[in-house]
Write an enzyme that holds these catalytic residues in place. Sequence first.
Site, short mmCIF file in Angstrom:
data_model
loop_
_atom_site.label_atom_id
_atom_site.label_comp_id
_atom_site.label_asym_id
_atom_site.label_seq_id
_atom_site.Cartn_x
_atom_site.Cartn_y
_atom_site.Cartn_z
N HIS A 1 -21.60 35.26 -16.02
CA HIS A 1 -22.56 34.25 -16.45
C HIS A 1 -23.96 34.51 -15.92
O HIS A 1 -24.86 33.70 -16.16
CB HIS A 1 -22.08 32.88 -15.96
CG HIS A 1 -21.81 32.86 -14.48
ND1 HIS A 1 -20.74 33.51 -13.93
CD2 HIS A 1 -22.48 32.30 -13.45
CE1 HIS A 1 -20.76 33.34 -12.62
NE2 HIS A 1 -21.80 32.62 -12.30
N ASP B 1 -19.38 37.00 -20.54
CA ASP B 1 -18.26 37.89 -20.83
C ASP B 1 -17.07 37.17 -21.46
O ASP B 1 -16.01 37.75 -21.62
CB ASP B 1 -17.81 38.62 -19.56
CG ASP B 1 -17.20 37.70 -18.51
OD1 ASP B 1 -17.60 36.52 -18.47
OD2 ASP B 1 -16.36 38.15 -17.72
N LYS C 1 -9.31 34.16 -16.91
CA LYS C 1 -9.65 32.92 -17.58
C LYS C 1 -10.17 33.25 -18.97
O LYS C 1 -10.60 34.37 -19.23
CB LYS C 1 -10.66 32.11 -16.77
CG LYS C 1 -11.88 32.86 -16.24
CD LYS C 1 -12.68 31.93 -15.34
CE LYS C 1 -13.88 32.63 -14.70
NZ LYS C 1 -13.54 33.37 -13.50
N ASP D 1 -19.47 31.94 -21.98
CA ASP D 1 -20.47 32.61 -21.14
C ASP D 1 -20.63 34.07 -21.50
O ASP D 1 -20.16 34.54 -22.53
CB ASP D 1 -20.09 32.46 -19.67
CG ASP D 1 -18.89 33.31 -19.28
OD1 ASP D 1 -18.00 33.49 -20.13
OD2 ASP D 1 -18.85 33.80 -18.13
N ARG E 1 -15.50 31.94 -19.55
CA ARG E 1 -15.77 30.55 -19.18
C ARG E 1 -15.95 29.69 -20.43
O ARG E 1 -16.18 30.18 -21.52
CB ARG E 1 -17.02 30.45 -18.30
CG ARG E 1 -16.86 31.17 -16.98
CD ARG E 1 -18.04 30.93 -16.07
NE ARG E 1 -17.85 31.60 -14.79
CZ ARG E 1 -18.37 31.20 -13.64
NH1 ARG E 1 -19.13 30.12 -13.59
NH2 ARG E 1 -18.14 31.86 -12.52
#
Length: 543
Positions: free
Chosen positions: A114, A279, A376, A277, A282
């Site tokens: 981010h 990559d 994630k 975000d 998120r």
Amino acid sequence: MSIQTVATQAFSDQKPGTSGLRKKVRVFQQPHYLQNFVQSIFDTLEIPANATLTLGGDGRYFNKEAIQVIIKMAAANGFGKVLVGQHGILSTPAASHLIRKYQTFGGIILSASHNPGGPDDDFGIKYNTSNGGPAPEKITDAIFANSKQISQYKLADLPEVDLSSIGVTTLDGFVVEVIDAVSDYAELMESMFDFAAIKRWLAAGHRLTFDAMHAVTGPYAKEILGNRLGASADSLMNCEVSENFGGGHPDPNLTYAEDLVKVAYGAQAPDFAAASDGDGDRNMILGNHFFVTPSDSLALIAANAKLIPAYAQGLSGVARSMPTSGAVDRVAAKLGIACYETPTGWKFFGNLMDAGRVTLCGEESFGTGSDHVREKDGLWAVLCWLNLLAATGESVESLVRKHWQTYGRNVYSRHDYEGVPTEQANAVMAHIKAQFASLPGQVFGSYTVNTVDDFSYTDPVDGSVSTGQGLRILFACGSRVVIRLSGTGTEGATIRVYLEAFTQDPAQQQLDAQEALAELITVSHQISQLPQLTGRQQPTVIT
């Protein structure tokens, strides 16, 4: 194949943080800097003959140049094949999926997540193991140890590979396969969720807005939300990948995703809004004039997981990072499943998932995921919410408020103080630690300190111990303040202050979080002396 052995000198600052090594681009552009770290990764691994390496990144500045270097180094260090995303693009969860699907030896992901991108901004690199997850501390510690004594690295004398075209290139027996960066991941998502129900929800007139923030999820959103689910083109914002993220800060929170927040709180607000975000790992979830905290998002997905096809048989367990609110703990207790509290960093969830102990996990820093990958996953979280909206017919706000009525509300907020000089940040932490013996029993307004500690964690799977994971101030009423230094920045330090208070009072549940936490915020300042020691009267970001 000609292999060069290049003499080098060690750098002292290549210690990986919670998500790999992150520095300014100009640091990585120093002669030998990138090569030293990559060689240190390879030197810590026992690479079998003809192993395959997954490789890609979030498209930020210096991504393509780094990929060409890593391809040549992989060839020189015994890999037989590199699997790379077209244009060098791979979201972090998609890279994890590729490692697992094609059973590659591991992967190198080029991202500073981010953090901003561009010639004067940030770059990052991390190694993921064969389970698809971030390297555990024993590996990252070995990488750092090697980086401090490295004296040479190996580089194959190969031409640069065309990353723009899907296909296979063979160079003296070494194979580089450029693959569609989107299709494998999109197929995985379609197998997990009720796409037909989501399509009907959209066709019925419900509207969504998704903001890719000029980052890696743009192509994925176009394929999944647009092509496969039928979302209109004008509902997808900022979906062109940019090396500097359109000049923005690709962090999906209420401050940096300002354009999306204006839409979600505007006169023509959609039913559902979300952002991801840099990559793609998120997510931020919004309803019509309503913000969902990441802690509540994790808890609500867990409580309603059986409405999602992939989890119709139930959950084996859940896990959260220590700073994340205890909302999911209450869900786990009602479901009768295990709940684990870990340090911050997705790598700590990997062992639990590999051992079959947890299905869902999450961090308050806008990260949620499940055992479908070992990272994630921002778009996965978006699809969870769309599936729940389609299955229940409820709005985002009504789903959350009904959840609070059932489980109570963990009123929660995080205050970030970014770019604090390191000595000032350390002074705040030292000031709190100096009070460990005296704080218990002290009264601050309506709050009585029960205990204070520096969180440590013993992994229940492998027995490894992680210490110094964040200072906790726990109050007799069940409220708490957590203060820790983030490991994701590249300049100074980021102090994160986490504030949490539980209430079952319906009137208190209606309050804005900052209003409900006002006294606790004051108490946190009294104990930490953060404003006095840093000169910061207000946080940089409030979430």
